[in-house]
Every structure is written in C-alpha cells, then in structure tokens.
Design an enzyme around this catalytic site. Structure first.
Site, PDB file in Angstrom:
ATOM      1  CB  SER B  89       7.276  16.354 -11.811  1.00  0.00           C
ATOM      2  OG  SER B  89       7.890  17.536 -12.285  1.00  0.00           O
ATOM      3  CD  GLU B  90       7.942  22.314 -11.007  1.00  0.00           C
ATOM      4  OE1 GLU B  90       9.013  22.413 -10.390  1.00  0.00           O
ATOM      5  OE2 GLU B  90       7.496  23.194 -11.768  1.00  0.00           O
ATOM      6  N   PRO B 226       9.273  21.372  -6.149  1.00  0.00           N
ATOM      7  CG  PRO B 226       6.959  21.277  -5.903  1.00  0.00           C
ATOM      8  CD  PRO B 226       8.034  22.004  -6.634  1.00  0.00           C
ATOM      9  NE  ARG B 227      10.259  20.358 -11.602  1.00  0.00           N
ATOM     10  CZ  ARG B 227      11.408  20.533 -12.230  1.00  0.00           C
ATOM     11  NH1 ARG B 227      12.280  19.544 -12.325  1.00  0.00           N
ATOM     12  NH2 ARG B 227      11.723  21.686 -12.773  1.00  0.00           N
ATOM     13  CG  LEU B 228      14.637  13.558  -9.575  1.00  0.00           C
ATOM     14  CD1 LEU B 228      15.340  13.437  -8.228  1.00  0.00           C
ATOM     15  CD2 LEU B 228      14.410  12.171 -10.190  1.00  0.00           C
TER      16      LEU B 228
END
Lengths: 578, 414
Positions: B89-90, B226-228
């Site tokens: 996710s990153e 920058p993600r959940l």
C-alpha cells in the site's frame, strides 16, 4: 461460644454427647480417605440439626490425601461445611509438631498454619505423649478463642498404667492452665482398651480432675468397641466418637444409631436428634457404593489387633502394601514381630509412629525372608520371643550368637526409626530404649549417637524457616503470587501442593462439582451428560462422541452448554510414539 | 472523470483483507481474494466472492510478489486492486505497475506515495507548508491526523488518533480523538495535515503523523502514511464516516460528498489490539483457534482476521483482532471496552485480552493520567490483576477433565 462456655454447656447436659467422625476418620479408616466433599456435604444439613458435640471433618491424613488424590483443599472443605452446617463445631485432628504431615515442622510454620484454619475444635495428639510438643498448637488455638482438645494416646501395655497417664494429664492441665477451657480426648487408635481398663483409666482421671470433660475415641477392629464406649461413659467420659452406621466397616468407629440405642437402654441419655441421625445414615447409602473400590480387600474384624496394635486405616493398607509387594504370606510374621517390637521400643502406634513401626518391622521380616528363607523368619520370631518373653529383655541373658544377631537387627532400619531413637520427634513415653538397640541401629557410632540424642522438644530444637523466602520460592514455582491458603498447603506438603495447584489450573473445580461416578471414570457413552452449577449458574456437559485412537491421541467431542467442543486426549501410548 | 469499478482484487490477507471486502460488499462491488496454499481455508478466502491461488507460500510470501498479484488480477477479471494496509500500500512502484497494467489503483497516486515515503522529500514539503520538522523529543506523543482527499484536489481531515499505550515496540491501545490535545491545538494540527496532503497531491486516504510536546503545546512533523491504517476504525466510530468505502468512491473519480465544516466528532473511541501474545510475558503464541466468541452489544466494533478453526502460524503477523468501543465520553468508552473484553473468548491461541482487561480496569488508565510507558511501569500490578477466568472458562476446564476421564478411566491418583 467461647471454649469455657462450650465446656460448661457440655458438662451441664446429663448423659453423653457424640462426635461424628463420619466426615474424617470413617473415611480414613475404611475408605483410604477417598470420600469426596461432593458426597460428604450431603450429610451437612442433617448434622446441623443432629445435636452433635462436634463433627470431625479436617486434619489427619484427610488433609494430605485431599491435596494429593481428591484434589480438594482443606480450606475449601471447611468453607463448604461452614456454610452448610453453621451450627456445628468443626473439628480437626492435628499431630502436634507434625501438624498434618509426618515429620516435625519448625515452630514458626506450626504457628502460621494453625492460625489460618477456620476450625473450632483442635484435637491434638502426640504419638509419644510428649506434651511439650503441643505447646505451640495450644497457644495459637487458645489465643484465637478456639477449643483446644489435648489428647492422650492410649495403648494397653504393662508400662501404660494409670499412674503413667495421670502424669501425662497433669502436664496437659498445666499446659492449658486448668480444665475449664479444654476437652480431654483419650485416643484409643488401635481399639485395645477393654471394659475394665477403660473404666479404670477414666475413673482415675475423673477422681483427680472431677471437672475435666473427657472424650473417648475408640476403633472397632477388635469387635468390642461398644461395651468399651459404655464403660468410658459410665466412668464419667462425656463424649464418644461415632459414625453413620452405613459407613461402619471394620477399622473405623461404632455406629451412631446403635450406640445411641445401647446407651439409652443402659440408662444413659444421649444428646442426639435420632431422626436426623437416621436421615444421615440413610443419605450415606445414596453414595457409598461409589467408594467400594477404596475399601480394603481384607475385610473382617481382628481381635489380634490387641497384640500387634496396628491402628484403623493402617491395618488394611498394610495388607494392601504386602499384596502389592508380594509379601502377603509374610503378614502373620510381620504382625507377630510388631507385637514384640512394640515391647522393646515403646511408643504409640499412631501417625507417624505406626508408619515407623510398620516400615521397620516389615523390612526386617522381608530381609530375613530374602536372606534366610521361611526358616529364617521363624528363627527371627523365636529369637525375639525368647528375648522378650523368656528373658524379660535382659540382653546379657541371651547367648553370644543371639546377642550378635540382635545387634544387627536394626542396622538397616529406616531413617525415620533412627531419627526417633535420636530424639528428633521428642522424648519417648517411658524413656529411651536400651543401649543394645542403639548398638544395633548405629553400629560403632552408637555412643556418639547417644551423646548427641536430642532431649529438647522439636519446638525448641528445630530452626525456624524464613517464611518470606519460602513464599518467594512458591511464587517462582507457580509463576504468580500464591494465595494465603496455597502457601499453607505448600508449607505442609510442598511437592504435592505444586501438583495440586497445576491440576486445579488445568481442570478448575472439577474435583468439587463433578458427581463421583463422573469424577472417577468420566461419561460412559454418547448422550450421557452431567449437570453442575458454577456460581449459581447451570452448566451441562454431554458426551457426543469418542474418536478412535490415532498417533496416541483420542478426540472427544463434548457439548458444553450446547456448544460443541473437541478435546484431544493424549493416551499413554502417545509418549513412546513421540 | 468517473469510471465504475466492476471487480476488486484485494491484495492482502487477515484483518486488512477483511476490512476491504466489507467495504466492497457495502458498495456492492465483487471482491477477489488471493491466497497462498497454507491459507486455503482462511477467513478472508471464505468472505470474498472469488479466490485466486497465488503460490505455495513458503519460504517467501507470495502476497508481496508484485507481478504475481497483478497477474492474478488480470486473469481473474478484476479491474482494480486494493492493497489493504501493508507494504504494497505504500509502494509507489507497485502502484505505478498497477496503473501500467490498465487497472485502477485504489489508493494515493504513485507520485504522492513517492514523496510521502522519502523522509528528506517529506521533510521539505513539511517545511514548505510551515510545519516544523521533529527535533529529538523526550516523552513526545505520537498523534496522527486522518485525511481523506479526492482527485479534484479536495481534502478534508477527520480529526486525529493517538496511540496512548505501547509495549515492547507494539501499539497496544489507541484512542480517538487524542486525549492530549486541546481544541485550538487540534484544529491547528489538522489544518497543517490537510496542507501537507494537498501539497504532495494525496488523492485517497492517508495519515499525517506528528510528534506532540504536550507541555509546550507544540507539534512537529514526524512522518506520513499515504494509505489506510489498521486503526482507521476509531476515526470511523467518532466521525460516523466510512473511510474504506470513501476510498472506493474517490478511486472511481467521485468527489468527496461533504465539506470540512460538515465533519464533526461527537464521540470518543478506544481501540485495543488483540495480539497473539502471552499476556504476561509477551511471548508469541500460535495454534488453532478452537473457540472464538465475539463480543456484541451497544458501541462495540470488532474486526477480526480469524475465525473459529483458524490456524495462527508463528510467522503470521501478531495482530489477530481489533476491538473498538465508543462512548459519549472517554470513561464510557473505557467501560464498554471492559464489558466487551469480558465477553470476548478466544481459545487455542493466547491473546493480550487478559492484559487489556487489567489495563481498562486500572484506576490510572480510567482517569486518563498515564504515560505511554504505563504498561512497563505497571506490568507486575497488571499481571496480578488478571483473574483466573470466569465460569465459562471454568466449565471448559471441567469438560477437559471429563473428556480425559472418559478416555483414560480412573487416574492413578484416584
């Protein structure tokens, strides 16, 4: 009620009172202490209304067997009974410095343990009648305002005269500052007091201490217990020990309903609610069959107990040990040797003395059998009979070869016997054994051993222990802070207590809530279930299925309150497979 | 430009995959699970609409093999990939590969990820938007601001969360909003986070993390994700917004349907991490989950990556479940947490539940007076507060005894 009030009340009521030993000594004498509180507590409502002087429900070997086998703590048992029979005086049996164990404990351990049991009546005996050893128990009990019941160990022997016992009673009266706050127990643990002997003993004590309340405790193995009880009461004893008729077998105590009837026929009223006693007797029948396995396979009365004097409980278990050790055929010889041994080394055959006698004598007989065969065993008995009966124990009167043999008799005796000779348990009732016994037990070092013999009570000769460091040790062992009660158990029986705590952490209160048939063998077939309550909420276990064994594992499917749960059970075959 | 996502491949497992799949269900978009061979029967595989095997799983985890994941998406007919939370996710390169394969990337665009994950670049951006960069700070508290942004350049904050208790390098308890901020400082910090995210071009969900000096009432830029994040549920509880669902919306080109002024918080939330650890020693625990009773009742949210029968392997991540509770104030949320922890029952694997129960029963924690070293400072006390269990535990122990007696017959000590 204060001890003084209890004693006054017992005196004031005409006739006799009962102590029921149904919850302790009955189980110890005939059922290996296996009676579980789950069953015993069913008697409590009846006891509460029965009008007993007391209920013996604590102490003796029940304490240790509870930790070791039944997996129930004496503290739990007391709390359960306290709730169910609040009007009954709960009684324990304690072995002076040996407490609920088998060897003397340090003084501060004694004080710690005695201060923490919620018991009303403390029956305290010494297998040596060494009253000095009772001091700490007496002090703590009396300071707590509980009733102290000092006990004289009784046997029938030429040296065990009224004069001897009166001196013991004098020491007790002095220790307890009079007779108004105690009950004196006469503990006839093998049941060897005959009608005349007991009458004479109780009468002579009564003559000297007219206000002393006395309790007679007598086992039934010789078949003549009830007349002896009546004789004690006629002479002035106020309390006798009985148990439910349905619990009576061969090595315990007299049946309560029978004793009541017998006393009343003889003109002695008994303070007993007969109806409630009948209910208790009947209640026992609902569960006693679960304990058939715990009964001795050696059934029947034995008048020969008056010779070998092995007390109730110890007697059947000795036969079982002999059977397991494959020397059952030697038992007559062992009993004969015991009856001669107890005339050479004089003390009372009750815990731990009875164990010392048993181990010492059976090891001597077994050694002779091993080394010299049956003829050797016969010659041993001949030798001892000649020494004790013909030569009146005059060592020099024996032939030189016989002297030699006697001087090797105790060489391989167990350590506890040697400790007894060295004074570790206290002083012997009528003095130390003859010199030849020390020569026999210790060989060349005998004079040194006699010189080092301890004349003090273990209370004064055993160093105190650091309770804090013992508690830290227990904390480390179990990985958490122990409760006060767990610590007391640990002080008594460290190794068994660790196993007890581990068991309870794994299986919870199973020992308290499961019915005895399930406790013994689980559930039999799919669909069988067991109900119990935890903190007032219902629980139900149902067996769904038992899998086939595979790789040392059996999977058991159960429903716990209707929810399915699978348990993998390791079988004994699991270990080799790993 | 709006486009409709038809099928989402969820490139993760456990808790993270579960959360995304729930969001997919809420949006009525089919989801596709990926799984390694040992995970065949995992909970996330079961929950998805379809599942794609991605390899044997040993010795390397196929979940992080970027080309395998993209291949799985293409062959299974997915038109978008959601990486959940975790390394993918990153990873700006992975995000770019997803786009290059013609798929929709559900997350912040690659350029923004690249800036965010480069500490030097991120520091520069912070300076540009007027946030001081963190000096070495004793006793500083980590406060994170939740941001949501869309592709039209609209970004809002959803207030902040704070990890209030950690132990042995693990986050243990988080709270939203932070108990360490007053309202002025809160608004200042949140505005700074929005400026930062707009500056890097964030167009999805993300978090800006600050170091707070509570005494001086100052905060410093620490880092940005920058993600959940796994604890986003706390923010959802206090704001009532569905962050994971909104991520799916903005990935389809839709604009955020509200303005900053419409974002309110009127509740307090507490999150407890149920790690697979021995609650007394923190030693890792693994095994089969033989029983799992999930707490219910008002104000409880429970997120789990496992179910009854799941196998927790030693090399799995330690986070098994997240228990979140809310209340009108912090004490109420703490009380709900205590109730929920009492109801929770996990067997077969040890979790921190007993420790968490001790924590939420500790007077200092209830009053809110504690440092982030609270667990270290009170470990012995917390362990001593652990109870032996309730009657349900007791019944299971008794049942074990009965099972053994049934198979083995009378024990030798009978």
């Amino acid at each position: 009620m204060s001890p003084r009030e209890i004693v006054a009340a017992v005196r004031a009521v005409p006739g006799a009172w009962f102590t029921s030993v149904g919850m302790r000594d009955a189980g110890q004498s005939d059922f290996k202490n296996r009676h579980r509180m789950y069953d015993l507590k069913t008697l409590a409502p009846f006891y509460n209304r029965m009008g007993l002087f007391s209920a013996e429900c604590h102490g003796g070997a029940r304490w240790h067997v509870g930790i070791m086998n039944r997996k129930e703590s004496p503290f739990e048992e007391t709390a359960i009974l306290r709730e169910l029979m609040p009007d009954v005086l709960l009684q324990t049996l304690i072995r002076e410095t040996n407490l609920f164990g088998y060897r003397p404990y340090p003084k501060n351990v004694i004080e710690h343990v005695v201060a923490r049991a919620d018991i009303d009546i403390w029956r305290c005996f010494s297998f040596l009648n060494d009253i000095r050893n009772m001091r700490s128990v007496a002090e703590v009990v009396m300071k707590r305002g509980r009733l102290f019941e000092p006990t004289i160990s009784f046997t029938a022997a030429d040296w065990a005269t009224n004069g001897y016992y009166l001196k013991v009673v004098d020491e007790i009266v002095e220790l307890c500052a009079g007779t108004d706050e105690i009950v004196l127990c006469i503990k006839d643990m093998a049941g060897v007091g005959d009608i005349k002997r007991i009458h004479s003993l109780v009468d002579s004590i009564k003559q000297k201490y007219p206000d002393l309340v006395m309790n007679y405790h007598r086992h039934i193995t010789d078949g003549l217990a009830m007349p002896a009880l009546l004789s004690a009461v006629t002479a002035g004893a106020k309390v006798v020990d009985v148990e439910e008729d349905s619990l009576v077998r061969f090595y315990g105590h007299s049946p309560m309903l029978s004793v009541q009837a017998y006393f009343e026929e003889s003109g002695i009223p008994v303070h007993l609610n007969r109806k409630e006693a009948e209910n208790a007797v009947q209640k026992v029948r609902e569960w006693i069959d679960h304990y058939a396995w715990a009964e001795s396979p050696f059934k029947g009365l034995d008048h020969m107990v008056t010779m070998h004097r092995m007390p109730g409980g110890a007697f059947p278990s000795s036969f079982e040990q002999a059977q397991a050790g494959r020397f059952l055929h030697l038992m007559p010889a062992v009993l004969k040797v015991m009856s001669l041994f107890n005339r050479i080394v004089k003390y009372f055959d009750v815990t731990p003395g009875s164990q010392i006698t048993w181990v010492t004598c059976n090891s001597i007989v077994n050694r002779y059998a091993r080394e010299k065969g049956e003829a050797g065993v016969r010659s041993l008995i001949d030798l001892l009979t000649k020494f004790v009966e013909e030569k009146a124990q005059e060592f020099e009167a024996m032939e030189p070869a016989e002297q030699e043999e006697l001087l090797l008799l105790f060489r391989q005796a167990p350590g506890d016997f040697k400790k007894l000779l060295l004074g570790s348990y206290g002083k012997l009732p009528v003095g130390w054994p003859e010199e030849w016994v020390y020569r026999s037990a210790f060989g060349k070092a005998w004079q040194k051993n006699i010189a080092e013999r301890i004349e003090l009570s273990p209370l004064d000769s055993i160093a105190e222990v650091d309770l804090d460091s013992l508690k830290a040790e227990l904390t480390k062992e179990i990985g958490r802070k122990p409760t006060e009660e767990e610590f007391v158990l640990y002080l008594m029986h460290p190794k068994d207590t660790l196993e007890f705590i581990a068991f309870r952490e794994k299986y919870g209160t199973a020992p308290l809530v499961l019915p005895t048939n399930v406790w013994l063998s689980g559930l039999k077939k799919p669909g069988d279930h067991v109900n119990f309550e935890l903190e007032g909420k219902p629980y139900a276990l149902e067996l769904v299925s038992i899998g086939a064994e595979r790789n040392g594992l059996v999977h058991v499917v159960m429903r716990v309150n209707n929810k399915t749960q699978v348990y993998a059970v390791e079988t004994p075959e699991a270990k080799p497979a790993n | 430009m709006e486009k409709t996502i038809k099928k989402i491949l969820v490139a993760n497992r456990g808790l993270s995959a579960m959360r995304i799949m729930h969001a997919c269900r809420d949006r009525k978009i089919p989801s596709i699970a990926v799984f390694s061979a040992p995970d065949r029967l995992s909970y996330h595989v079961h929950l998805a609409d379809r599942a794609v095997p991605i390899g044997p799983g040993e010795p390397d985890s196929p979940y992080l093999d970027q080309s395998i994941i993209i291949e799985a998406a293409l062959t299974s007919g997915a038109d978008a990939i959601h990486p959940g939370w975790g390394p993918l996710s990153e990873d700006a390169d992975f995000a770019q590969k997803v786009l290059d394969a013609g798929l929709t990337w559900i997350g912040t665009r690659p350029e923004a990820i690249r800036l965010a994950r480069d500490p030097a670049e991120a520091g520069k951006v912070a300076a540009q938007v007027g946030i001081p960069v963190a000096p070495p700070l004793e006793g500083g508290r980590h406060v994170k601001v939740q941001i949501l942004a869309d592709r039209s350049g609209h970004a809002v904050h959803l207030f902040e969360r704070e990890c209030t208790l950690r132990y042995a390098d693990q986050k243990i308890i988080e709270e939203a909003p932070s108990p360490s901020l007053d309202q002025d400082l809160r608004l200042e910090m949140c505005a700074a986070a929005v400026r930062f995210m707009l500056q890097i071009g964030c167009d999805s969900a993300g978090t800006v993390e600050f170091l707070l000096d509570p005494a001086a009432k100052k905060f410093y830029f620490h880092e940005v994700h920058p993600r959940l994040q796994d604890e986003h549920g706390l923010t959802e509880l206090v704001t009532g917004l569905d962050i994971a669902g909104l991520m799916l919306d903005v990935a389809q080109g839709r604009e955020l349907p509200f303005e900053q002024s419409e974002v309110q918080f009127c509740r307090r939330a507490l999150g407890a991490r149920l790690l697979a650890r021995d609650p007394k020693t923190f030693a890792p625990s693994s095994g089969r989950v033989t029983r799992l009773t999930i707490p219910m009742g008002p104000n409880v949210r429970f997120a789990s990556g496992i179910s009854e029968g799941s196998e927790v392997r030693p090399d799995d991540g330690p986070l098994l479940m997240l228990l979140m509770t809310s209340g009108s104030d912090r004490p109420e949320a703490v009380r709900v947490m205590e109730r929920a922890l009492r109801d929770l029952r996990v067997e077969g694997v040890q979790t921190l539940a007993p420790l968490l129960l001790s924590i939420v029963r500790h007077p200092a924690f209830i009053r809110g007076f504690f440092s982030d070293r609270f667990i270290e400072e009170h470990m012995e006390e917390l362990v001593s507060m652990m109870k032996g269990g309730d009657t349900e535990d007791e019944a299971l122990k008794i049942a074990r005894y009965v099972a053994e007696a049934t198979v083995l017959g009378p024990a030798k000590w009978v």
